[in-house]
Design a protein around this motif. Structure first.
Motif, PDB file in Angstrom:
ATOM      1  N   GLN A 123       4.937   3.161  -4.408  1.00  0.00           N
ATOM      2  CA  GLN A 123       5.454   3.656  -5.686  1.00  0.00           C
ATOM      3  C   GLN A 123       4.688   2.966  -6.815  1.00  0.00           C
ATOM      4  O   GLN A 123       4.748   1.743  -6.960  1.00  0.00           O
ATOM      5  N   VAL A 124       3.961   3.771  -7.569  1.00  0.00           N
ATOM      6  CA  VAL A 124       3.160   3.256  -8.685  1.00  0.00           C
ATOM      7  C   VAL A 124       3.989   3.369  -9.963  1.00  0.00           C
ATOM      8  O   VAL A 124       4.457   4.459 -10.327  1.00  0.00           O
ATOM      9  N   ILE A 125       4.173   2.249 -10.631  1.00  0.00           N
ATOM     10  CA  ILE A 125       4.932   2.205 -11.887  1.00  0.00           C
ATOM     11  C   ILE A 125       3.921   2.053 -13.017  1.00  0.00           C
ATOM     12  O   ILE A 125       3.242   1.027 -13.127  1.00  0.00           O
ATOM     13  N   ALA A 126       3.771   3.097 -13.842  1.00  0.00           N
ATOM     14  CA  ALA A 126       2.811   3.066 -14.941  1.00  0.00           C
ATOM     15  C   ALA A 126       3.245   2.049 -15.990  1.00  0.00           C
ATOM     16  O   ALA A 126       4.408   1.633 -16.059  1.00  0.00           O
ATOM     17  N   GLN A 127       2.256   1.641 -16.775  1.00  0.00           N
ATOM     18  CA  GLN A 127       2.531   0.626 -17.794  1.00  0.00           C
ATOM     19  C   GLN A 127       3.443   1.203 -18.878  1.00  0.00           C
ATOM     20  O   GLN A 127       3.226   2.309 -19.382  1.00  0.00           O
ATOM     21  N   ASP A 128       4.490   0.456 -19.181  1.00  0.00           N
ATOM     22  CA  ASP A 128       5.493   0.844 -20.181  1.00  0.00           C
ATOM     23  C   ASP A 128       6.194   2.149 -19.807  1.00  0.00           C
ATOM     24  O   ASP A 128       6.576   2.955 -20.661  1.00  0.00           O
ATOM     25  N   ARG A 129       6.343   2.401 -18.476  1.00  0.00           N
ATOM     26  CA  ARG A 129       7.037   3.597 -18.007  1.00  0.00           C
ATOM     27  C   ARG A 129       8.104   3.182 -16.983  1.00  0.00           C
ATOM     28  O   ARG A 129       8.022   2.113 -16.373  1.00  0.00           O
ATOM     29  N   ASN A 130       9.082   4.069 -16.764  1.00  0.00           N
ATOM     30  CA  ASN A 130      10.092   3.848 -15.739  1.00  0.00           C
ATOM     31  C   ASN A 130       9.580   4.350 -14.386  1.00  0.00           C
ATOM     32  O   ASN A 130       8.762   5.280 -14.329  1.00  0.00           O
ATOM     33  N   PRO A 131      10.052   3.770 -13.289  1.00  0.00           N
ATOM     34  CA  PRO A 131       9.599   4.238 -11.969  1.00  0.00           C
ATOM     35  C   PRO A 131      10.091   5.642 -11.678  1.00  0.00           C
ATOM     36  O   PRO A 131      11.096   6.107 -12.241  1.00  0.00           O
ATOM     37  N   LEU A 132       9.366   6.331 -10.785  1.00  0.00           N
ATOM     38  CA  LEU A 132       9.746   7.693 -10.429  1.00  0.00           C
ATOM     39  C   LEU A 132      11.078   7.713  -9.687  1.00  0.00           C
ATOM     40  O   LEU A 132      11.903   8.602  -9.921  1.00  0.00           O
ATOM     41  N   LEU A 133      11.292   6.763  -8.797  1.00  0.00           N
ATOM     42  CA  LEU A 133      12.550   6.641  -8.059  1.00  0.00           C
ATOM     43  C   LEU A 133      13.306   5.432  -8.562  1.00  0.00           C
ATOM     44  O   LEU A 133      12.714   4.361  -8.805  1.00  0.00           O
ATOM     45  N   SER A 134      14.589   5.595  -8.710  1.00  0.00           N
ATOM     46  CA  SER A 134      15.421   4.467  -9.107  1.00  0.00           C
ATOM     47  C   SER A 134      15.493   3.439  -7.985  1.00  0.00           C
ATOM     48  O   SER A 134      15.037   3.675  -6.859  1.00  0.00           O
ATOM     49  N   THR A 135      16.068   2.308  -8.295  1.00  0.00           N
ATOM     50  CA  THR A 135      16.145   1.234  -7.299  1.00  0.00           C
ATOM     51  C   THR A 135      16.956   1.663  -6.085  1.00  0.00           C
ATOM     52  O   THR A 135      16.589   1.372  -4.939  1.00  0.00           O
ATOM     53  N   ALA A 136      18.046   2.389  -6.299  1.00  0.00           N
ATOM     54  CA  ALA A 136      18.896   2.832  -5.186  1.00  0.00           C
ATOM     55  C   ALA A 136      18.172   3.866  -4.323  1.00  0.00           C
ATOM     56  O   ALA A 136      18.171   3.778  -3.082  1.00  0.00           O
ATOM     57  N   ASN A 137      17.529   4.860  -4.984  1.00  0.00           N
ATOM     58  CA  ASN A 137      16.818   5.881  -4.210  1.00  0.00           C
ATOM     59  C   ASN A 137      15.598   5.309  -3.486  1.00  0.00           C
ATOM     60  O   ASN A 137      15.260   5.746  -2.383  1.00  0.00           O
ATOM     61  N   TRP A 138      14.927   4.356  -4.120  1.00  0.00           N
ATOM     62  CA  TRP A 138      13.780   3.727  -3.459  1.00  0.00           C
ATOM     63  C   TRP A 138      14.232   2.932  -2.235  1.00  0.00           C
ATOM     64  O   TRP A 138      13.553   2.929  -1.203  1.00  0.00           O
ATOM     65  N   GLY A 139      15.383   2.291  -2.329  1.00  0.00           N
ATOM     66  CA  GLY A 139      15.905   1.577  -1.160  1.00  0.00           C
ATOM     67  C   GLY A 139      16.235   2.528  -0.022  1.00  0.00           C
ATOM     68  O   GLY A 139      15.971   2.226   1.152  1.00  0.00           O
ATOM     69  N   LYS A 140      16.806   3.690  -0.341  1.00  0.00           N
ATOM     70  CA  LYS A 140      17.086   4.681   0.700  1.00  0.00           C
ATOM     71  C   LYS A 140      15.790   5.206   1.323  1.00  0.00           C
ATOM     72  O   LYS A 140      15.714   5.435   2.537  1.00  0.00           O
ATOM     73  N   MET A 141      14.783   5.383   0.491  1.00  0.00           N
ATOM     74  CA  MET A 141      13.502   5.878   1.003  1.00  0.00           C
ATOM     75  C   MET A 141      12.861   4.866   1.930  1.00  0.00           C
ATOM     76  O   MET A 141      12.280   5.224   2.972  1.00  0.00           O
ATOM     77  N   VAL A 142      12.956   3.618   1.574  1.00  0.00           N
ATOM     78  CA  VAL A 142      12.383   2.561   2.423  1.00  0.00           C
ATOM     79  C   VAL A 142      13.080   2.532   3.773  1.00  0.00           C
ATOM     80  O   VAL A 142      12.436   2.424   4.832  1.00  0.00           O
TER      81      VAL A 142
END
Length: 660
Positions: A123-142
């Motif tokens: 998951q690439v987080i651009a500079q001064d941007r929010n991630p595409l997946l939230s912390t909860a959804n990213w945890g489920k994806m992992v």
């Protein structure tokens, strides 16, 4: 070493019997076996979705239980063992969301772009941007992708904005790395997620579609027959015959994991045009997982432990087509398990056990690495290709037996229950320790405590530094040491600080030892009465001849020349009388006749132990052993080396007497 190997094989046999015992207990309590088939109709909707997630099949859009059940049936038969493992993994992965955080370009390149046989989701987080997946959804994806061996990570462009500009990552996105070629250690391609929906199920479907595109798909019978009988460089192939749109995710993940070793082929039989060709090659039911080797075909899923899951099929394929790294890891585990047996076999203080264990671990691992170096060199030779092929052929014959399936099932069971494995190993070691104590009950060293053993270890270390080092154990007794070139090389190779000759002390136990005995002649009492003065000089002596000799040497300096002549005559008469009193018949051949030890300056007493040197001089055994063990490897009288055999001498009676 052989004893530890025997105990390790005995431990493996105990594990095998224990696994069969557990199976019997489960069958007695529940009436089912791990290989018993499960009807998907009897399962709940949640369990069916759990099975699909473990197999890597998407169920988005399937709202009814019937559709989910048909998808489970089309992907493979369900066993009790697979159902138990799926539910167990679901509970274990509920709190595990391990993910890598990249700190720059080099870190990303080493782990993602340089990994040739794995899949990454970043998951690439651009500079001064929010991630595409939230912390909860990213945890489920992992949690969802980690069970298929897919590694995950997060790259924050604020840590390396130059690399993000170079890659064109101006907005937050997802990047997946997949091997580009079918060869081992090939190039890696990066794919960016361009979908609008960011739900976990849709992202997983996008990933599985890209991974499945690497697997060769067959939809026509003629294409199947051409590929089935075609002889290629890859002799081992894994076929999946199923009525599915795309192969399951675990099958696709295995195709990447075994790149260059096994070719994975998906046969879509939804609209099959010729059913006779399937019967010709031995496919009678759908779905079927068939392993095709030069020796024949093997239907996966009919033996113990052969579940439709990533870990079970991975264990099976590793045993059928292993690589050098797999064999090295297996030998490393075996060697370390065997080395840890020393902790229980060694008796004595606790510190002694761990010191011996550390020494054994270092020795065994060093020998293992050294022994693997020439093996790796031999495998590179083209002349050994036939030998390597025959070895794999023999291994495949052994791995397709029923006993091999039991061993693989036990490996999977104990690897998923490490606490049980460690507890059984500890119990086995304690039993070995108990029987070793019974066997060595008479050994005094096992009763020493830690301080006593450390003291003895320090004494050994200081004596190792001070005394000469023994260069070898068994030295030939017949050869001349000074003229032997091998001994000279040993001296040059292992000199000590004082340049002492390197002499082992094992020769001491080979020196002749016997008991000093005397006879009782008839005139012994009369001789004592005629010489009362000799008794007063040495009242503690038991032998009268010995008293006369001592008195003669003590008064020799004060006598005149005539008295010296008389003393020599008395000495000759004493010698003849002594030879009659001492039992010389018990003395070994070549030993000089004497009655006094020049080390302690005491006469030999009856029944005392004496020891002779190669030069012929005789001493008390205790006196000469202390003399030689102290590093003085020579005779105290003539300085002849105590380890060198002297040339044959004439009998003692033939030696001329000393001049007057």
């Amino acid at each position: 070493m052989w004893l530890k190997l025997f105990f390790l094989l005995l431990y493996f046999f105990v594990l095998f019997v224990l696994a069969r015992f557990f199976e019997a207990v489960v069958w007695y309590e529940t009436g089912i076996f791990a290989t018993q088939l499960v009807d998907p109709v009897t399962l709940s909707f949640r369990k069916l979705k759990t099975i699909l997630e473990c197999r890597g099949l998407g169920y988005s859009g399937l709202a009814e239980k019937r559709d989910v059940r048909e998808l489970v049936e089309n992907s493979g038969e369900l066993m009790q063992g697979e159902l138990y493992s799926a539910l167990k993994n679901e509970k274990e992965q509920a709190g595990s969301d391990s993910s890598t955080t990249f700190n720059g370009e080099m870190h990303f390149y080493e782990l993602v772009e340089d990994t040739k046989d794995g899949i990454w989701l970043v998951q690439v987080i651009a500079q001064d941007r929010n991630p595409l997946l939230s912390t909860a959804n990213w945890g489920k994806m992992v949690q969802k992708v980690s069970q298929f061996g897919i590694r995950t990570g997060t790259f924050n462009c604020s840590s390396d904005s130059r690399y993000c500009h170079k890659r064109g990552w101006m907005k937050s996105t997802l990047i997946m790395s997949v091997p580009q070629t079918y060869a081992s250690k090939g190039k890696v391609m990066l794919k960016e997620y361009n979908g609008r929906r960011i739900e976990t199920e849709h992202i997983f479907k996008w990933m599985t579609a890209h991974v499945a595109s690497r697997i060769k798909t067959i939809r026509f019978s003629q294409q199947l027959m051409d590929d089935w009988y075609q002889r290629e460089k890859q002799p081992v192939k894994m076929f999946l015959f199923a009525k599915l749109i795309q192969p399951p995710a675990f099958f696709s993940a295995l195709s990447i994991k075994f790149t260059g070793r096994i070719e994975f082929i998906f046969v879509d039989v939804r609209n099959w045009d010729n059913a006779t060709c399937l019967e010709e090659i031995g496919v009678q039911q759908m779905p079927s997982y068939i392993l095709k080797t030069p020796e024949g075909i093997y239907r996966y899923g009919n033996s113990t432990g052969e579940y439709i899951s990533l870990h079970a099929m991975d264990t099976f394929l590793r045993s059928v087509q292993p690589e050098v790294n797999d064999l090295f890891v297996l030998s490393l585990v075996m060697v370390n398990l065997m080395a840890w047996m020393d902790l229980f076999i060694t008796q004595g203080a606790t510190i002694k056990r761990f010191v011996v264990l550390i020494s054994t671990l270092g020795t065994y691992n060093s020998l293992l690495i050294i022994s693997w170096l020439p093996i790796l060199g031999f495998l590179q030779l083209p002349y050994l290709d036939n030998f390597y092929e025959y070895s794999l052929k023999l291994l495949r014959y052994a791995d397709t037996t029923t006993i091999a399936s039991w061993v693989r099932a036990d490996w999977t069971f104990y690897s998923s229950h490490p606490a049980l494995f460690l507890s059984t190993y500890l119990a086995h070691g304690l039993l070995i320790d108990y029987f070793e104590k019974k066997r060595r009950c008479g050994n005094e060293d096992q009763n020493a405590n830690n301080l006593e053993w450390l003291s003895s270890l320090w004494d050994w270390y200081t004596s190792y530094l001070v005394h000469p080092i023994a260069s070898f154990q068994n030295f030939p007794n017949e050869s001349d040491w000074d003229d032997d070139p091998n001994f000279l090389l040993e001296r040059l190779a292992f000199p000590d600080l004082w340049l002492h000759p390197l002499v082992p002390i094992d020769y001491i136990k080979n020196l002749p030892t016997w008991r000093f005995k005397c006879t009782q002649p008839e005139g012994a009492v009369l001789g004592d009465q005629d010489n009362p003065r000799d008794k007063t000089v040495h009242p503690s002596r038991d032998e009268p001849g010995s008293d006369q000799q001592t008195h003669h040497y003590s008064s020799e300096k004060s006598h005149t020349k005539d008295e010296r002549l008389a003393g020599m005559k008395s000495e000759e008469s004493w010698s003849s009388g002594e030879e009659q009193d001492t039992d010389w018949s018990r003395w070994p051949c070549g030993m000089l006749h004497c009655t006094e030890c020049v080390v302690c300056l005491e006469n030999f007493e009856t029944e005392c132990l004496v020891m002779g040197l190669p030069c012929g001089h005789v001493f008390h055994q205790q006196c000469i052993v202390v003399w030689l063990a102290g590093g003085r490897h020579c005779c105290p009288v003539c300085r002849w080396p105590s380890y060198k055999k002297r040339p044959a001498r004439q009998p003692y009676a033939d030696y001329p007497s000393e001049p007057e």
